[in-house]
Design a protein around this motif. Sequence first.
Motif, PDB file in Angstrom:
ATOM      1  N   GLU B 202       0.888  -1.048  -0.111  1.00  0.00           N
ATOM      2  CA  GLU B 202       0.027   0.198   0.012  1.00  0.00           C
ATOM      3  C   GLU B 202       0.881   1.263   0.001  1.00  0.00           C
ATOM      4  N   GLU B 203       1.845   1.146   0.946  1.00  0.00           N
ATOM      5  CA  GLU B 203       2.480   2.381   1.131  1.00  0.00           C
ATOM      6  C   GLU B 203       3.961   2.688   0.309  1.00  0.00           C
ATOM      7  N   ARG B 204       4.588   1.676   0.382  1.00  0.00           N
ATOM      8  CA  ARG B 204       5.874   1.646  -0.256  1.00  0.00           C
ATOM      9  C   ARG B 204       6.058   0.445  -1.223  1.00  0.00           C
ATOM     10  N   PRO B 205       5.447   0.423  -2.225  1.00  0.00           N
ATOM     11  CA  PRO B 205       5.441  -0.825  -3.133  1.00  0.00           C
ATOM     12  C   PRO B 205       6.850  -1.135  -3.883  1.00  0.00           C
ATOM     13  N   GLU B 206       7.519  -0.030  -3.785  1.00  0.00           N
ATOM     14  CA  GLU B 206       8.803  -0.126  -4.624  1.00  0.00           C
ATOM     15  C   GLU B 206       9.984  -1.152  -3.627  1.00  0.00           C
ATOM     16  N   LEU B 207       9.369  -1.168  -2.275  1.00  0.00           N
ATOM     17  CA  LEU B 207      10.290  -2.058  -1.552  1.00  0.00           C
ATOM     18  C   LEU B 207       9.806  -3.480  -1.242  1.00  0.00           C
ATOM     19  N   GLU B 208       8.655  -3.889  -2.126  1.00  0.00           N
ATOM     20  CA  GLU B 208       8.199  -5.288  -1.701  1.00  0.00           C
ATOM     21  C   GLU B 208       9.390  -6.620  -2.084  1.00  0.00           C
ATOM     22  N   GLU B 209       9.984  -6.420  -3.445  1.00  0.00           N
ATOM     23  CA  GLU B 209      10.707  -7.212  -3.928  1.00  0.00           C
ATOM     24  C   GLU B 209      12.048  -7.474  -2.887  1.00  0.00           C
ATOM     25  N   LEU B 210      12.519  -6.131  -2.285  1.00  0.00           N
ATOM     26  CA  LEU B 210      13.517  -6.280  -1.227  1.00  0.00           C
ATOM     27  C   LEU B 210      13.170  -6.918   0.104  1.00  0.00           C
ATOM     28  N   TYR B 211      11.993  -6.777   0.291  1.00  0.00           N
ATOM     29  CA  TYR B 211      11.434  -7.232   1.587  1.00  0.00           C
ATOM     30  C   TYR B 211      11.551  -8.701   1.547  1.00  0.00           C
ATOM     31  N   LEU B 212      11.021  -9.271   0.105  1.00  0.00           N
ATOM     32  CA  LEU B 212      10.758 -10.303  -0.015  1.00  0.00           C
ATOM     33  C   LEU B 212      12.048 -11.366  -0.075  1.00  0.00           C
ATOM     34  N   VAL B 213      12.841 -10.627  -1.083  1.00  0.00           N
ATOM     35  CA  VAL B 213      14.337 -11.388  -1.162  1.00  0.00           C
ATOM     36  C   VAL B 213      15.058 -11.428   0.244  1.00  0.00           C
ATOM     37  N   LEU B 214      14.961 -10.552   1.138  1.00  0.00           N
ATOM     38  CA  LEU B 214      15.646 -10.393   2.453  1.00  0.00           C
ATOM     39  C   LEU B 214      14.811 -11.236   3.288  1.00  0.00           C
ATOM     40  N   ALA B 215      13.672 -11.328   3.252  1.00  0.00           N
ATOM     41  CA  ALA B 215      12.619 -12.456   4.184  1.00  0.00           C
ATOM     42  C   ALA B 215      13.252 -13.818   3.789  1.00  0.00           C
ATOM     43  N   ALA B 216      13.399 -14.314   2.723  1.00  0.00           N
ATOM     44  CA  ALA B 216      13.692 -15.515   2.213  1.00  0.00           C
ATOM     45  C   ALA B 216      15.025 -15.964   2.716  1.00  0.00           C
ATOM     46  N   ALA B 217      15.934 -14.888   2.714  1.00  0.00           N
ATOM     47  CA  ALA B 217      17.368 -15.196   3.143  1.00  0.00           C
ATOM     48  C   ALA B 217      17.348 -15.095   4.597  1.00  0.00           C
ATOM     49  N   THR B 218      16.498 -14.439   5.386  1.00  0.00           N
ATOM     50  CA  THR B 218      16.583 -14.509   6.821  1.00  0.00           C
ATOM     51  C   THR B 218      15.909 -15.759   7.088  1.00  0.00           C
ATOM     52  N   ALA B 219      14.930 -16.407   6.566  1.00  0.00           N
ATOM     53  CA  ALA B 219      14.541 -17.598   6.691  1.00  0.00           C
ATOM     54  C   ALA B 219      15.585 -18.687   6.945  1.00  0.00           C
ATOM     55  N   ARG B 220      16.256 -18.567   5.922  1.00  0.00           N
ATOM     56  CA  ARG B 220      17.607 -19.562   5.778  1.00  0.00           C
ATOM     57  C   ARG B 220      18.448 -19.107   7.027  1.00  0.00           C
ATOM     58  N   VAL B 221      18.906 -18.084   7.398  1.00  0.00           N
ATOM     59  CA  VAL B 221      19.666 -17.748   8.445  1.00  0.00           C
ATOM     60  C   VAL B 221      19.010 -18.388   9.638  1.00  0.00           C
ATOM     61  N   ALA B 222      17.596 -18.507   9.750  1.00  0.00           N
ATOM     62  CA  ALA B 222      16.774 -18.745  11.009  1.00  0.00           C
ATOM     63  C   ALA B 222      16.734 -20.431  10.960  1.00  0.00           C
ATOM     64  N   GLY B 223      17.258 -20.895   9.858  1.00  0.00           N
ATOM     65  CA  GLY B 223      16.976 -22.567   9.674  1.00  0.00           C
ATOM     66  C   GLY B 223      15.835 -23.029   9.301  1.00  0.00           C
ATOM     67  N   ARG B 224      15.070 -22.018   8.600  1.00  0.00           N
ATOM     68  CA  ARG B 224      13.616 -22.348   8.041  1.00  0.00           C
ATOM     69  C   ARG B 224      13.661 -22.590   6.564  1.00  0.00           C
ATOM     70  N   ASP B 225      12.498 -23.228   6.094  1.00  0.00           N
ATOM     71  CA  ASP B 225      12.567 -23.328   4.614  1.00  0.00           C
ATOM     72  C   ASP B 225      12.294 -21.800   4.083  1.00  0.00           C
ATOM     73  N   PRO B 226      12.755 -21.209   3.113  1.00  0.00           N
ATOM     74  CA  PRO B 226      12.459 -20.119   2.764  1.00  0.00           C
ATOM     75  C   PRO B 226      10.930 -20.204   2.133  1.00  0.00           C
ATOM     76  N   ALA B 227      10.508 -21.366   1.556  1.00  0.00           N
ATOM     77  CA  ALA B 227       9.516 -21.493   0.768  1.00  0.00           C
ATOM     78  C   ALA B 227       8.251 -21.148   1.979  1.00  0.00           C
ATOM     79  N   GLU B 228       8.277 -21.005   3.029  1.00  0.00           N
ATOM     80  CA  GLU B 228       7.286 -20.835   4.043  1.00  0.00           C
ATOM     81  C   GLU B 228       6.871 -19.213   4.291  1.00  0.00           C
ATOM     82  N   VAL B 229       7.729 -18.560   3.670  1.00  0.00           N
ATOM     83  CA  VAL B 229       7.619 -17.102   3.632  1.00  0.00           C
ATOM     84  C   VAL B 229       6.445 -16.858   2.672  1.00  0.00           C
ATOM     85  N   PRO B 230       5.522 -16.040   3.307  1.00  0.00           N
ATOM     86  CA  PRO B 230       4.172 -15.654   2.432  1.00  0.00           C
ATOM     87  C   PRO B 230       4.775 -14.846   1.101  1.00  0.00           C
ATOM     88  N   ALA B 231       4.034 -15.052   0.121  1.00  0.00           N
ATOM     89  CA  ALA B 231       4.591 -14.367  -1.283  1.00  0.00           C
ATOM     90  C   ALA B 231       3.503 -13.160  -1.486  1.00  0.00           C
TER      91      ALA B 231
END
Lengths: 231, 231
Positions: B202-231
Amino acid sequence: MIKSVHIVGARGRVGSAVSARLAERGVELDSAEPDIVLLCVPDRAIPEAAGATARGPWVAHVSGATPLAALDPHTRRFSVHPLQSFSKALGPEQLDGAWGAVTAEAPEAREVGRSLAETLGLRPFELADDARAAYHAGASMASNYLVTLRAAAGSLLEAASAPPEALDPLIRGVVETGFELTGPIARGDWETVERHLRVIREERPELEELYLVLAAATARVAGRDPAEVPA
Amino acid sequence: MIKSVHIVGARGRVGSAVSARLAERGVELDSAEPDIVLLCVPDRAIPEAAGATARGPWVAHVSGATPLAALDPHTRRFSVHPLQSFSKALGPEQLDGAWGAVTAEAPEAREVGRSLAETLGLRPFELADDARAAYHAGASMASNYLVTLRAAAGSLLEAASAPPEALDPLIRGVVETGFELTGPIARGDWETVERHLRVIREERPELEELYLVLAAATARVAGRDPAEVPA
């Protein structure tokens, strides 16, 4: 002037720093009739903890993400979110210099919230209850994604047989110098970016997408066309 | 023991901190026959500056990315790269606590490089000349991409009418507490992640891709399956 606070969850990550600080400031923590009941519990536990709290005193939580409605049925309520990464290994000094988001629905509640934030040593600012999602997204990116960035960068230093912890004074320096953008992307040095990409593909291919998405975002911060970044 | 250093580029970002520190340490800076000629010039200017330097003294540069071959035809050579974000507004204290990457091809050169790093107040470590690309990619990610991360997170705080600079003590705290991963992704709280995504769209659509790629990488750091991150 806040005389007494009852903390629920005083042994937690935030609760232990908060209770140590309030004790330092001479606030009574075991009064039978506290001015404030402060819920320092995980976000999901707030509604139940609020429900279990007798009406009368102010009721507040310390969550950044949770709306005030989680404190129902209490109406004398507010929240103070300390914007800090807490460790149980450290003490109340973790609050020093940190900011505190105060959310309230009425002037008196706002006043009590600011006063609690100041007693904790926080720099208070006002956060609207309906602005929490954007606020919490930003705070999570700055803190959690920094951990991810450090892990990725550290892994490249390991690939170079260099100590990853050598990055930490650099990261502190970037904060101290006010987040000034320097480096190859800022100056449009795409040869250096290509060298980074080659070594990432060879040594840490799992970092390629992260590197590229951040490179495009960094080009935008630098006022460059992200399409200039080599792929 | 280093008695005299001639600095080329003493007014630059690195050169000014380095020359102030050497002066503090009693190292002579205007000797006609210096022990070391230290090139504190931009990476691209190193070959020319080396070519213009008379043979005899040690010749060194302070670049992280540039190979020692850029110092040709000199063979008494090394490099010391201070892993720090320098500002001209600050002084030699910027070197305190920072690490210094020492690159050399021979034991004597390595010894002089370590000695110069220590004189500067740096913690020296050895960096192989052919490991520079990985090292520099990691250092650039940690410093430049932190600026980008702070800009993105700050923009979300602005969307919440909260002060972006409130993030800075938080970022310092993440470093001080040793980059411990907390937050919604670490605990698999995908509802909160979905709330972040909604407000970002809604507010900063230009940040969506950055948020999602970092979310997947963060899931990996946490030992989680990055596929768990909602898209």
